[in-house]
Design a protein around this motif. Structure first.
Motif, PDB file in Angstrom:
ATOM      1  N   MET A 221      50.729  40.429  14.451  1.00 25.44           N
ATOM      2  CA  MET A 221      51.872  41.276  14.122  1.00 25.44           C
ATOM      3  C   MET A 221      52.305  42.130  15.312  1.00 25.44           C
ATOM      4  SD  MET A 221      50.667  42.500  10.329  1.00 25.44           S
ATOM      5  CE  MET A 221      52.189  43.333   9.949  1.00 25.44           C
ATOM      6  N   VAL A 222      51.346  42.652  16.060  1.00 29.91           N
ATOM      7  CA  VAL A 222      51.670  43.566  17.147  1.00 29.91           C
ATOM      8  C   VAL A 222      52.078  42.818  18.407  1.00 29.91           C
ATOM      9  CG1 VAL A 222      50.739  45.350  18.680  1.00 29.91           C
ATOM     10  CG2 VAL A 222      50.170  45.371  16.231  1.00 29.91           C
ATOM     11  N   VAL A 223      51.261  41.830  18.811  1.00 23.17           N
ATOM     12  CA  VAL A 223      51.486  41.141  20.086  1.00 23.17           C
ATOM     13  C   VAL A 223      52.627  40.135  20.000  1.00 23.17           C
ATOM     14  CG1 VAL A 223      50.456  39.662  21.850  1.00 23.17           C
ATOM     15  CG2 VAL A 223      49.098  41.489  20.786  1.00 23.17           C
ATOM     16  N   LYS A 224      52.637  39.322  18.931  1.00 23.20           N
ATOM     17  CA  LYS A 224      53.616  38.241  18.852  1.00 23.20           C
ATOM     18  C   LYS A 224      54.891  38.639  18.121  1.00 23.20           C
ATOM     19  CE  LYS A 224      50.284  34.474  19.232  1.00 23.20           C
ATOM     20  NZ  LYS A 224      49.823  33.176  18.661  1.00 23.20           N
ATOM     21  N   LYS A 225      54.796  39.596  17.186  1.00 21.25           N
ATOM     22  CA  LYS A 225      55.969  39.986  16.412  1.00 21.25           C
ATOM     23  C   LYS A 225      56.560  41.320  16.843  1.00 21.25           C
ATOM     24  CE  LYS A 225      55.549  36.274  14.113  1.00 21.25           C
ATOM     25  NZ  LYS A 225      56.479  35.179  14.384  1.00 21.25           N
ATOM     26  N   GLY A 226      55.870  42.033  17.722  1.00 25.20           N
ATOM     27  CA  GLY A 226      56.432  43.261  18.265  1.00 25.20           C
ATOM     28  C   GLY A 226      56.398  44.447  17.334  1.00 25.20           C
ATOM     29  N   LEU A 227      55.547  44.434  16.338  1.00 30.02           N
ATOM     30  CA  LEU A 227      55.460  45.559  15.413  1.00 30.02           C
ATOM     31  C   LEU A 227      54.672  46.687  16.074  1.00 30.02           C
ATOM     32  CD1 LEU A 227      56.371  46.056  12.467  1.00 30.02           C
ATOM     33  CD2 LEU A 227      54.051  45.510  11.756  1.00 30.02           C
ATOM     34  N   ALA A 228      55.105  47.925  15.862  1.00 25.57           N
ATOM     35  CA  ALA A 228      54.409  49.077  16.433  1.00 25.57           C
ATOM     36  C   ALA A 228      52.970  49.131  15.913  1.00 25.57           C
ATOM     37  CB  ALA A 228      55.146  50.369  16.086  1.00 25.57           C
ATOM     38  N   PRO A 229      51.973  49.388  16.779  1.00 25.37           N
ATOM     39  CA  PRO A 229      50.566  49.384  16.344  1.00 25.37           C
ATOM     40  C   PRO A 229      50.287  50.318  15.181  1.00 25.37           C
ATOM     41  CG  PRO A 229      50.707  49.420  18.744  1.00 25.37           C
ATOM     42  CD  PRO A 229      52.094  49.628  18.239  1.00 25.37           C
ATOM     43  N   GLU A 230      50.881  51.554  15.215  1.00 24.37           N
ATOM     44  CA  GLU A 230      50.615  52.500  14.126  1.00 24.37           C
ATOM     45  C   GLU A 230      51.189  52.009  12.793  1.00 24.37           C
ATOM     46  OE1 GLU A 230      54.253  53.933  16.464  1.00 24.37           O
ATOM     47  OE2 GLU A 230      52.264  53.088  16.867  1.00 24.37           O
ATOM     48  N   VAL A 231      52.325  51.279  12.875  1.00 20.38           N
ATOM     49  CA  VAL A 231      52.912  50.721  11.662  1.00 20.38           C
ATOM     50  C   VAL A 231      52.032  49.612  11.111  1.00 20.38           C
ATOM     51  CG1 VAL A 231      54.894  49.492  10.708  1.00 20.38           C
ATOM     52  CG2 VAL A 231      55.244  51.342  12.342  1.00 20.38           C
ATOM     53  N   ALA A 232      51.533  48.741  11.997  1.00 18.16           N
ATOM     54  CA  ALA A 232      50.644  47.662  11.574  1.00 18.16           C
ATOM     55  C   ALA A 232      49.389  48.219  10.924  1.00 18.16           C
ATOM     56  CB  ALA A 232      50.279  46.793  12.773  1.00 18.16           C
ATOM     57  N   ASP A 233      48.868  49.335  11.461  1.00 18.44           N
ATOM     58  CA  ASP A 233      47.665  49.937  10.884  1.00 18.44           C
ATOM     59  C   ASP A 233      47.934  50.471   9.481  1.00 18.44           C
ATOM     60  OD1 ASP A 233      46.187  49.358  13.142  1.00 18.44           O
ATOM     61  OD2 ASP A 233      46.594  51.300  14.084  1.00 18.44           O
ATOM     62  N   ARG A 234      49.092  51.088   9.297  1.00 18.18           N
ATOM     63  CA  ARG A 234      49.423  51.606   7.968  1.00 18.18           C
ATOM     64  C   ARG A 234      49.618  50.471   6.968  1.00 18.18           C
ATOM     65  NH1 ARG A 234      53.923  55.833  10.279  1.00 18.18           N
ATOM     66  NH2 ARG A 234      52.468  57.269  11.299  1.00 18.18           N
ATOM     67  N   ILE A 235      50.250  49.389   7.427  1.00 14.62           N
ATOM     68  CA  ILE A 235      50.402  48.219   6.554  1.00 14.62           C
ATOM     69  C   ILE A 235      49.037  47.663   6.184  1.00 14.62           C
ATOM     70  CG2 ILE A 235      51.222  45.826   6.472  1.00 14.62           C
ATOM     71  CD1 ILE A 235      53.592  46.692   8.176  1.00 14.62           C
ATOM     72  N   GLY A 236      48.135  47.625   7.190  1.00 14.37           N
ATOM     73  CA  GLY A 236      46.795  47.106   6.935  1.00 14.37           C
ATOM     74  C   GLY A 236      46.026  47.890   5.900  1.00 14.37           C
ATOM     75  N   ASP A 237      46.306  49.200   5.801  1.00 14.51           N
ATOM     76  CA  ASP A 237      45.629  50.015   4.794  1.00 14.51           C
ATOM     77  C   ASP A 237      45.912  49.516   3.381  1.00 14.51           C
ATOM     78  OD1 ASP A 237      44.640  51.598   6.817  1.00 14.51           O
ATOM     79  OD2 ASP A 237      46.203  53.137   6.613  1.00 14.51           O
ATOM     80  N   TYR A 238      47.081  48.891   3.200  1.00 11.87           N
ATOM     81  CA  TYR A 238      47.493  48.477   1.862  1.00 11.87           C
ATOM     82  C   TYR A 238      47.267  46.986   1.596  1.00 11.87           C
ATOM     83  CZ  TYR A 238      49.754  53.041   1.611  1.00 11.87           C
ATOM     84  OH  TYR A 238      49.986  54.388   1.600  1.00 11.87           O
ATOM     85  N   VAL A 239      47.639  46.143   2.561  1.00 13.59           N
ATOM     86  CA  VAL A 239      47.626  44.705   2.277  1.00 13.59           C
ATOM     87  C   VAL A 239      46.229  44.147   2.086  1.00 13.59           C
ATOM     88  CG1 VAL A 239      49.802  44.328   3.458  1.00 13.59           C
ATOM     89  CG2 VAL A 239      47.653  44.062   4.730  1.00 13.59           C
ATOM     90  N   GLN A 240      45.208  44.905   2.477  1.00 15.64           N
ATOM     91  CA  GLN A 240      43.835  44.429   2.269  1.00 15.64           C
ATOM     92  C   GLN A 240      43.285  44.838   0.911  1.00 15.64           C
ATOM     93  OE1 GLN A 240      41.356  44.544   6.125  1.00 15.64           O
ATOM     94  NE2 GLN A 240      42.871  46.173   6.449  1.00 15.64           N
ATOM     95  N   CYS A 241      44.101  45.538   0.126  1.00 13.01           N
ATOM     96  CA  CYS A 241      43.658  46.004  -1.190  1.00 13.01           C
ATOM     97  C   CYS A 241      43.974  44.969  -2.270  1.00 13.01           C
ATOM     98  CB  CYS A 241      44.348  47.322  -1.549  1.00 13.01           C
ATOM     99  SG  CYS A 241      43.934  48.696  -0.459  1.00 13.01           S
ATOM    100  N   HIS A 242      43.032  44.748  -3.143  1.00 10.75           N
ATOM    101  CA  HIS A 242      43.285  43.938  -4.338  1.00 10.75           C
ATOM    102  C   HIS A 242      42.280  44.328  -5.412  1.00 10.75           C
ATOM    103  CE1 HIS A 242      39.770  41.345  -3.465  1.00 10.75           C
ATOM    104  NE2 HIS A 242      40.141  41.476  -2.207  1.00 10.75           N
ATOM    105  N   GLY A 243      42.732  44.252  -6.661  1.00 10.90           N
ATOM    106  CA  GLY A 243      41.865  44.651  -7.767  1.00 10.90           C
ATOM    107  C   GLY A 243      42.617  44.588  -9.075  1.00 10.90           C
ATOM    108  N   GLY A 244      42.160  45.357 -10.056  1.00 12.44           N
ATOM    109  CA  GLY A 244      42.757  45.336 -11.378  1.00 12.44           C
ATOM    110  C   GLY A 244      43.476  46.632 -11.699  1.00 12.44           C
ATOM    111  N   ILE A 245      43.408  47.042 -12.962  1.00 17.01           N
ATOM    112  CA  ILE A 245      44.110  48.237 -13.401  1.00 17.01           C
ATOM    113  C   ILE A 245      43.596  49.484 -12.689  1.00 17.01           C
ATOM    114  CG2 ILE A 245      42.504  48.525 -15.332  1.00 17.01           C
ATOM    115  CD1 ILE A 245      46.252  49.529 -15.173  1.00 17.01           C
ATOM    116  N   SER A 246      42.311  49.478 -12.294  1.00 18.79           N
ATOM    117  CA  SER A 246      41.764  50.649 -11.587  1.00 18.79           C
ATOM    118  C   SER A 246      42.449  50.836 -10.239  1.00 18.79           C
ATOM    119  CB  SER A 246      40.254  50.479 -11.386  1.00 18.79           C
ATOM    120  OG  SER A 246      39.969  49.307 -10.641  1.00 18.79           O
TER     121      SER A 246
END
Length: 473
Positions: A221-246
């Motif tokens: 995302m950062v090197v090939k797509k040019g996304l700002a590193p801090e933005v990629a880190d914030r996205i990473g905080d969420y996209v790695q989450c998965h679960g149920g109603i909790s």
């Protein structure tokens, strides 16, 4: 009623050649069958001393023929899908295989390379439909079905090759970019969508997270797509989450998510959805995955994918993800785009990857060595003697009239052993055998192919006895 015409073979061939050949004299030998006729016609249309055209006989790229064995498996899959729709009160409809190109490009512009255009047809530019979502919305707008209950729309992924291409084009939701700090509210939605597509073009995030670590995905995302590193880190905080109603409840407490109106509305929808899933008793089979995204912008609510899990080789291991087999989501505003009055019709679409399911089932059957019956024949009509074709035809007509699936070898005097071997190879459960003795005594021999046991049945009781045995199978 069928209207039948018969012309003797040689006369038919001569007539066909006379009608189709170019206006020049061609000498064609007498033709006795349809195959020879076709060859003769082709030869007659060639220039003198010109060889037959040299071309490779093949199917188009991305397609394949299906054998009788494969068709049986495919039909079983489709029957299960259709029966599930009908069990929930669905109705069926269909739309043309092609639509006006301008209607499809209105929503599929970013996927033009996946569309097949047709030549000018009566002044209209047409394309083969890419899926059934937009055609379905067009149908609803045209037919004013505002109070419809639900419709079974058999959406099938037909663009996949037999090797099953992995992954789909994806994009993040607008609220994800807003929270991560990349989305500027001053930028029009259309331009924002373009920016997101440029950043994520060619990067199937959900699939990458299955195959790669987040560190490697972040590098993409950062090197090939040019996304700002801090933005990629914030996205990473969420996209790695998965679960149920909790996880949904946890997201409500997130300080960044709670400040986004879109995020709060989406979480409220998911909470309600999990309440319904709990009532249906299937909540444990549903995972809330924040890496999930769809590649088209007409979705307005919850989106989903059905993933087939392979059972672990050892107890305690996590199930393996073998790929998505269905996907879809809610699109409440799509119909209104085709309705002059702009009426809104709530819609939820599900696209089932029949080809991918078929491929997986086919591979499992090959591994297990499972055999497939290519016919549903229940009874085979046989004889051990010559000159009994007419009697076999009478018997098989009687079976057909009674609704029994039956067949016979269409030869005058087939050998009994050949007929019995055929039944064993095709998995036909019952055989009825007639000969001179049976005809004189007014009886029929009824044979079980599996046990090879034979019984004698009066001819007038034959249908009843067969139906009884078939009901016990």
């Amino acid at each position: 009623m069928f209207h039948l015409g018969l012309v003797p073979g040689r006369a038919w061939g001569a007539l066909l050649c006379q009608l189709l050949r170019p206006p020049r004299t061609v000498c064609v030998r007498a033709v006795g069958c349809h195959g020879q006729v076709a060859e003769a016609v082709l030869t007659s249309q060639l220039k003198p001393h010109q060889e037959k055209p040299n071309f490779i006989i093949k199917v188009p790229k991305g397609t394949r023929d299906l054998s009788p064995q494969q068709m049986v498996v495919r039909e079983k899959i489709l029957d299960k899908i259709i029966s599930c729709f009908k069990r929930h009160g669905a109705k069926g409809l269909d739309t043309p295989a092609f639509e006006l190109k301008e209607m499809l490009t209105e929503k599929y512009e970013e996927n033009l390379r996946l569309m097949y255009d047709l030549k000018d047809q009566g002044g209209e530019l047409l394309s083969l439909r890419y899926d059934l979502t937009v055609p379905f919305a067009r149908y609803l707008a045209m037919n004013k079905l505002k109070k419809m209950k639900r419709y079974q729309v058999g959406k099938v992924w037909r663009r996949e090759s037999p090797t099953i291409a992995q992954g789909r084009y994806r994009e993040f939701c607008q609220c994800d970019f807003d929270i991560a700090g990349q989305y500027d509210p001053m930028i029009p939605d259309a331009e924002c969508l373009k920016i997101m597509c440029e950043i994520l073009s060619g990067l199937q995030l959900g699939d990458f997270l299955i195959k790669m670590s987040w560190k490697d995905v972040r590098h993409e995302m950062v090197v090939k797509k040019g996304l700002a590193p801090e933005v990629a880190d914030r996205i990473g905080d969420y996209v790695q989450c998965h679960g149920g109603i909790s996880l949904v409840e946890q997201m409500f407490q997130d300080p960044r998510l709670s400040q986004s109106k879109l995020a709060v509305e989406g979480l409220a929808d998911l909470k309600l959805l999990f309440e319904y899933l709990t009532l249906f008793g299937i909540a444990e089979k549903i995972s809330f995955d924040l890496s999930l995204a769809r590649g088209l912008d007409y979705y307005t609510g919850v989106i989903f994918e059905a993933v087939l899990l392979q059972l672990p080789a050892q107890a305690g291991d996590e199930p393996l993800n073998v790929g998505s087999v269905a996907a879809g989501g809610r699109y409440d505003e799509l119909v209104s785009q085709f309705d002059p009055k702009g009426h809104t019709v709530p819609c939820v679409g599900l696209s089932i990857g029949v080809e991918r399911i078929f491929y997986i089932v086919e591979q499992k059957m090959k591994t297990s060595g499972e055999k497939v019956r290519t016919t549903e024949t229940q009874v085979f009509v046989a004889t051990a003697q010559k000159n009994f074709l007419q009697e076999r035809l009478k018997l098989i007509a009687q079976l057909w009239d009674a609704g029994i699936k039956a067949e016979m070898l269409y030869k005058n005097n087939p050998k009994l052993l050949t007929q019995l071997h055929y039944c064993e190879n095709m998995g036909i459960p019952l055989v009825i055998i007639i000969g001179e003795q049976e005809q004189n005594e007014g009886v029929i021999k009824l044979r079980s192919v599996a046990s090879r046991e034979e019984v004698t049945v009066k001819r007038e009781n034959l249908i009843t006895e067969i139906q009884k045995r078939l009901s016990e199978c």
